[in-house]
Design a protein around this motif. Structure first.
Motif, mmCIF file in Angstrom:
data_model
loop_
_atom_site.group_PDB
_atom_site.id
_atom_site.type_symbol
_atom_site.label_atom_id
_atom_site.label_comp_id
_atom_site.label_asym_id
_atom_site.label_seq_id
_atom_site.Cartn_x
_atom_site.Cartn_y
_atom_site.Cartn_z
ATOM 1 N N ALA A 14 0.960 -1.206 0.074
ATOM 2 C CA ALA A 14 0.209 0.039 0.076
ATOM 3 C C ALA A 14 0.864 1.178 -0.074
ATOM 4 N N ALA A 15 1.791 1.224 0.792
ATOM 5 C CA ALA A 15 2.722 2.366 1.077
ATOM 6 C C ALA A 15 3.589 2.608 -0.362
ATOM 7 N N PHE A 16 3.985 1.601 -0.887
ATOM 8 C CA PHE A 16 4.882 1.990 -2.033
ATOM 9 C C PHE A 16 4.108 2.167 -3.322
ATOM 10 N N ALA A 35 -5.418 9.542 2.975
ATOM 11 C CA ALA A 35 -6.497 8.981 3.529
ATOM 12 C C ALA A 35 -6.551 7.571 3.344
ATOM 13 N N LEU A 36 -6.358 7.116 1.845
ATOM 14 C CA LEU A 36 -6.296 5.593 1.601
ATOM 15 C C LEU A 36 -5.059 5.087 2.280
ATOM 16 N N GLY A 53 -4.201 -2.059 -9.938
ATOM 17 C CA GLY A 53 -3.811 -3.156 -10.278
ATOM 18 C C GLY A 53 -2.561 -3.678 -8.944
ATOM 19 N N VAL A 54 -2.239 -2.805 -8.310
ATOM 20 C CA VAL A 54 -1.245 -3.019 -7.116
ATOM 21 C C VAL A 54 -1.692 -2.617 -5.632
ATOM 22 N N THR A 55 -2.626 -1.337 -5.559
ATOM 23 C CA THR A 55 -2.740 -1.046 -4.248
ATOM 24 C C THR A 55 -4.040 -1.781 -3.683
#
Length: 454
Positions: free
Chosen positions: A8-10, A117-118, A179-181
């Motif tokens: 999530a962070a990256f 926020a996400l 696709g990633v988050t």
């Protein structure tokens, strides 16, 4: 951090950096391109450079609040599509007014607060600071990279091509988002990252926070105005073609980071924050005076620019840290929202007033404006109180009823080094502010284990 939190962070840092690259890459090359657009004047060129800051300042808080209702990913997608549309408008425009409209649209895709926020939705309270630090670092890296990439790409695809590339980067950001988050299990309002309207009066009535808000306003006004003058100084006076100006920006930025790091260590580890902070403001002002007097020699210019960006980087790192230290524990997100809006409004004012000043007296007009802005900022900052060296921490108390949570917070207030402990029942969290010299990581872990015992 878990693998999901790391992803999530990256991924969110990647979305942030793709967007910021698009915004910043035109900084070192736009003034040359704009000279050939219909309706171009120094004022309209400056307005085009800074216009995105106005809509960004006005809309980023509403975007974040709206995302609480209709979803983070939906709002980020809408924002990135608006940003991409603005980039296309700017790319296809043959007039400066069309580019201004495109830049206004770019700023209207104000998704920065929604991304944060996400990030908060996808991380635990104990790991959230790390995730936000990862996202924050990408902003500085994106800015440095953009000053190098801008001239290189301009030589190949021109400024319209950079705008088209910016649109593609926004679309790529949507791809990363879906696709990633990870998808958050639930949406919550987080007072450490989000804005709470009920807290506006408290934040706007705090003189210390207002000093810091003015600081980020002045800092980005000076930066944006500088990029109306500096590319032309390098080209017209020093004789460096715009396609090779990255050869100046790269060593200047690298050397500025080398200077910045020990200053940040001195400010934080040695608790000399105010001295370093005020010293950086003085350095910013003196570099503008130096640019006014000495800008005919490349060596002199490189030295002055290195000091300018060292001071800029110190302020970019120090100001958010100071906001965190000064803001009430439960109002940190609201304070950061006002701070960010001040930053973007500074970009708008710096571009507009800087363009006007360039029209009046060329580069000298810009440097005089920036020096005066730094002087006013010094007057505002020198009366700032010495900040208390605190850090924020959150403890999840969702499993406790309101009475038990308040009793637990009262016990925490009795712990040595705990400056604030505020229960927010609707968040299920106790917001702590602790003296970092007294309360260590082991203490915070011990505090976090105690709700089960309350």
């Amino acid at each position: 951090m878990t693998s999901t939190e790391t992803r999530a962070a990256f991924s969110l840092a990647g979305i942030f950096s793709l967007r910021m690259l698009g915004l910043f890459m035109i900084y070192p090359v736009f003034t040359f391109y704009a000279e050939h657009l219909a309706g171009s004047t120094p004022l309209t060129v400056g307005l085009a450079l800074g216009a995105y800051g106005l809509t960004q300042a006005l809309l980023q808080i509403p975007f974040g609040m709206l995302s609480d209702r209709i979803g983070r990913k939906r709002m980020i997608t809408i924002g990135l599509l608006i940003f991409a549309a603005g980039s296309v408008v700017a790319a296809m425009s043959g007039t400066i007014h069309g580019v201004i409209l495109g830049r206004i649209l770019q700023g209207a895709g104000a998704v920065g607060s929604v991304i944060l926020a996400l990030g908060a939705d996808l991380t635990r309270e104990t790991e959230r600071t790390k995730a936000m630090a990862i996202i924050g670092m990408t902003i500085g890296l994106s800015f440095a990279l953009s000053l190098v990439l801008g001239p290189l790409l301009d030589a190949v695809i021109g400024v319209p091509g950079i705008f088209w590339l910016t649109a593609l980067l926004a679309v790529a950001g949507i791809g990363v988002l879906f696709g990633v988050t990870p998808q958050p299990a639930q949406l919550k309002s987080h007072r450490d990252t989000g804005t709470v309207p009920a807290l506006f009066s408290r934040v706007l009535g705090d003189a210390q926070l207002l000093r810091l808000d003015f600081g980020i306003f002045a800092l980005h006004a000076i930066l944006t105005a500088s990029f109306i003058a500096l590319p032309n100084v390098l080209h017209d006076i020093i004789g460096i073609p715009q396609s090779r100006q990255w050869m100046v920006w790269l060593p200047v930025l690298a050397a500025s980071v080398v200077i910045m790091v020990p200053m940040i260590i001195l400010a934080e580890a040695k608790r000399q924050m105010k001295a370093v902070f005020v010293g950086a403001i003085v350095t910013l002002g003196l570099t503008q005076v130096a640019l006014l007097i000495w800008h005919a020699s490349l060596v002199e210019l490189v030295v002055v620019l290195t000091l300018f960006f060292a001071a800029f980087n110190i302020m970019e790192a120090s100001l958010p840290s100071l906001i965190s230290k000064v803001a009430p524990a439960e109002a940190k997100g609201t304070a950061m929202g006002v701070y960010s809006s001040s930053q973007f409004f500074g970009i708008f004012v710096g571009g507009t007033v800087g363009g006007w000043a360039y029209g009046v007296d060329g580069p000298s007009g810009v440097f005089i404006f920036s020096a005066l802005a730094a002087l006013i900022w010094f007057g505002v900052a020198v009366t700032m109180k010495q900040p208390r060296f605190t850090k924020s921490h959150m403890i999840n108390v969702a499993e406790l009823d309101d009475t038990a949570a308040e009793h637990f917070a009262a016990r925490l207030r009795g712990e040595e080094g705990v400056v604030e402990a505020v229960v927010v029942p609707e968040d299920g969290v106790i917001y702590l502010k602790v003296d970092s010299a007294i309360v260590g990581e082991d203490d915070l872990e011990r505090f976090s284990r105690r709700p089960a015992e309350a």
